[in-house]
Design an enzyme around this catalytic site. Structure first.
Site, PDB file in Angstrom:
ATOM      1  N   GLU A 183      -9.635  -2.065   5.744  1.00  0.00           N
ATOM      2  CA  GLU A 183     -10.208  -1.807   7.058  1.00  0.00           C
ATOM      3  C   GLU A 183     -11.422  -2.708   7.294  1.00  0.00           C
ATOM      4  O   GLU A 183     -11.954  -3.295   6.340  1.00  0.00           O
ATOM      5  CB  GLU A 183     -10.633  -0.325   7.127  1.00  0.00           C
ATOM      6  CG  GLU A 183      -9.491   0.658   6.926  1.00  0.00           C
ATOM      7  CD  GLU A 183      -8.583   0.795   8.150  1.00  0.00           C
ATOM      8  OE1 GLU A 183      -8.534  -0.130   8.982  1.00  0.00           O
ATOM      9  OE2 GLU A 183      -7.911   1.837   8.259  1.00  0.00           O
TER      10      GLU A 183
ATOM     11  N   ASN B 290      -7.134  -2.930  14.726  1.00  0.00           N
ATOM     12  CA  ASN B 290      -8.548  -3.175  14.410  1.00  0.00           C
ATOM     13  C   ASN B 290      -8.732  -4.371  13.470  1.00  0.00           C
ATOM     14  O   ASN B 290      -9.815  -4.585  12.938  1.00  0.00           O
ATOM     15  CB  ASN B 290      -9.185  -1.915  13.803  1.00  0.00           C
ATOM     16  CG  ASN B 290      -8.568  -1.537  12.461  1.00  0.00           C
ATOM     17  OD1 ASN B 290      -7.675  -2.219  11.965  1.00  0.00           O
ATOM     18  ND2 ASN B 290      -9.044  -0.456  11.860  1.00  0.00           N
TER      19      ASN B 290
ATOM     20  N   ASP C   9       0.808  -1.215   0.000  1.00  0.00           N
ATOM     21  CA  ASP C   9       0.000   0.000   0.000  1.00  0.00           C
ATOM     22  C   ASP C   9       0.847   1.274   0.000  1.00  0.00           C
ATOM     23  O   ASP C   9       2.060   1.222   0.195  1.00  0.00           O
ATOM     24  CB  ASP C   9      -0.955  -0.007   1.204  1.00  0.00           C
ATOM     25  CG  ASP C   9      -0.299  -0.532   2.490  1.00  0.00           C
ATOM     26  OD1 ASP C   9       0.934  -0.585   2.555  1.00  0.00           O
ATOM     27  OD2 ASP C   9      -1.032  -0.893   3.422  1.00  0.00           O
TER      28      ASP C   9
ATOM     29  N   HIS D  54      -7.125  -4.882  10.570  1.00  0.00           N
ATOM     30  CA  HIS D  54      -6.911  -4.658   9.125  1.00  0.00           C
ATOM     31  C   HIS D  54      -5.651  -5.375   8.624  1.00  0.00           C
ATOM     32  O   HIS D  54      -4.724  -5.618   9.389  1.00  0.00           O
ATOM     33  CB  HIS D  54      -6.910  -3.168   8.766  1.00  0.00           C
ATOM     34  CG  HIS D  54      -5.713  -2.391   9.169  1.00  0.00           C
ATOM     35  ND1 HIS D  54      -5.760  -1.053   9.501  1.00  0.00           N
ATOM     36  CD2 HIS D  54      -4.395  -2.720   9.287  1.00  0.00           C
ATOM     37  CE1 HIS D  54      -4.559  -0.611   9.785  1.00  0.00           C
ATOM     38  NE2 HIS D  54      -3.707  -1.604   9.670  1.00  0.00           N
TER      39      HIS D  54
HETATM   40  C1  F6R Z   1       1.528  -1.498   6.080  1.00  0.00           C
HETATM   41  C2  F6R Z   1       0.273  -2.202   6.280  1.00  0.00           C
HETATM   42  C3  F6R Z   1      -0.494  -2.135   7.567  1.00  0.00           C
HETATM   43  C4  F6R Z   1       0.350  -2.486   8.774  1.00  0.00           C
HETATM   44  C5  F6R Z   1      -0.478  -2.451  10.056  1.00  0.00           C
HETATM   45  C6  F6R Z   1       0.369  -2.667  11.288  1.00  0.00           C
HETATM   46  O1  F6R Z   1       2.029  -1.734   4.781  1.00  0.00           O
HETATM   47  O2  F6R Z   1      -0.148  -2.799   5.362  1.00  0.00           O
HETATM   48  O3  F6R Z   1      -1.574  -3.025   7.497  1.00  0.00           O
HETATM   49  O4  F6R Z   1       0.900  -3.757   8.605  1.00  0.00           O
HETATM   50  O5  F6R Z   1      -1.111  -1.212  10.157  1.00  0.00           O
HETATM   51  O6  F6R Z   1       1.249  -1.609  11.449  1.00  0.00           O
HETATM   52  P1  F6R Z   1       2.442  -1.650  12.514  1.00  0.00           P
HETATM   53  O7  F6R Z   1       3.375  -2.721  12.072  1.00  0.00           O
HETATM   54  O8  F6R Z   1       3.067  -0.292  12.433  1.00  0.00           O
HETATM   55  O9  F6R Z   1       1.807  -1.936  13.824  1.00  0.00           O
END
Ligand code: F6R
Length: 255
Positions: free
Chosen positions: A143, A136, A67, A138
């Site tokens: 989401e 959450n 992303d 995701h």
């Molecule tokens: C980032 C992504 C997000 C993160 C998730 C966890 O490319 O796809 O889904 O993996 O938000 O983020 P962290 O590792 O910062 O807790």
């Protein structure tokens, strides 16, 4: 689904790097799916170490990131392109033109999403996809409520995700972009192997729902239960709300 609980973040990261390195060694032209965020940083550090000390070769490797924020240019320190260059690409022998991240500055964002899907297809699909998990539930920026068969598209970030990510934007939620381009859940499920990483107590609820809860769009990560080749690697803190007992080593290494 293989669930592995490691003692701490470092052990989790080393094990994830080993699984990725295995694919890189077996298939020099492998296509890696990569993630950003705090969680994979240790894995990237270990891959850099393997490159520098053991000669792990990325010269023909192709990558696709999950992303990118809409509206952040590649040289913005919080853009995912900047993150990947800083935390991995600048330190290994990958060819920059083989690294792909959605272009959040594209004039036609819809066309950019379609192009991204097409490029993944033309590269032969993703061999191994690294995933983090949001508090959450995701995965990528899919989401809660995302279609379980979604493809690469523009998503609005939830308030929760923007709050969680505000730590990277001077703790000011208003600075966190509102939209992102993200691979869809359907896109992610087509990868040949998935590795989901989770570290820390703030991920414990999401992990319990993803691994032991029902498959539901309310917890997009729960969709990994459909995939036939998935390893979930976490530290003890992230595992603290799981009911089952899980090993620290995969079955094939215990035999
Ligand atoms: C980032 C992504 C997000 C993160 C998730 C966890 O490319 O796809 O889904 O993996 O938000 O983020 P962290 O590792 O910062 O807790």
């Amino acid at each position: 689904m293989e669930v592995i609980v490691k003692e701490n973040y470092e052990e989790m990261s080393k094990f994830a790097a080993q699984l990725i390195a295995e694919v890189v060694r077996k298939k020099p032209r492998a296509v890696l799916g990569l993630a950003t965020g705090s969680t994979p940083i240790g894995t990237y550090k270990e891959l850099i170490r393997m490159h520098k000390e053991e000669g792990l070769d990325f010269s023909q490797i192709v990558t696709f990131n999950l992303d990118e924020y809409v509206g952040l240019p590649p040289d913005h320190p919080q853009s995912y392109r900047y993150f990947m260059n800083e935390h991995l690409f600048n330190h290994i022998n990958i060819r920059m033109e083989n690294t792909h991240i959605p272009n959040g500055m594209a004039k036609d964002l819809k066309a950019e999403c379609e192009k991204y899907e097409q490029m993944i297809k033309e590269a032969g699909g993703i061999d191994i996809q690294l995933l983090g998990i949001g508090a959450n539930g995701h995965i990528a920026f899919n989401e809660p409520g995302s279609s379980l068969s979604s493809r690469t598209r523009i998503k609005t970030l939830t308030e929760k995700t923007r709050q969680d990510n505000a730590r990277f934007f001077d703790n000011e939620i208003n600075k966190v972009p509102k939209y992102a381009i993200t691979m869809g859940i359907g896109t992610i499920l087509e990868a040949r192997k998935l590795i989901l990483l989770a570290s820390g107590e703030n991920k414990a609820d999401a992990i319990a729902r993803a691994v032991e809860g029902p498959i539901t769009a309310q917890c997009p990560a729960s969709v990994i239960q459909f995939h036939r080749n998935v390893v979930v690697i976490m530290d003890k803190a992230a595992a603290s709300k799981l009911k089952g007992n899980y090993p620290d080593t995969p079955a094939e290494l215990r035999l």
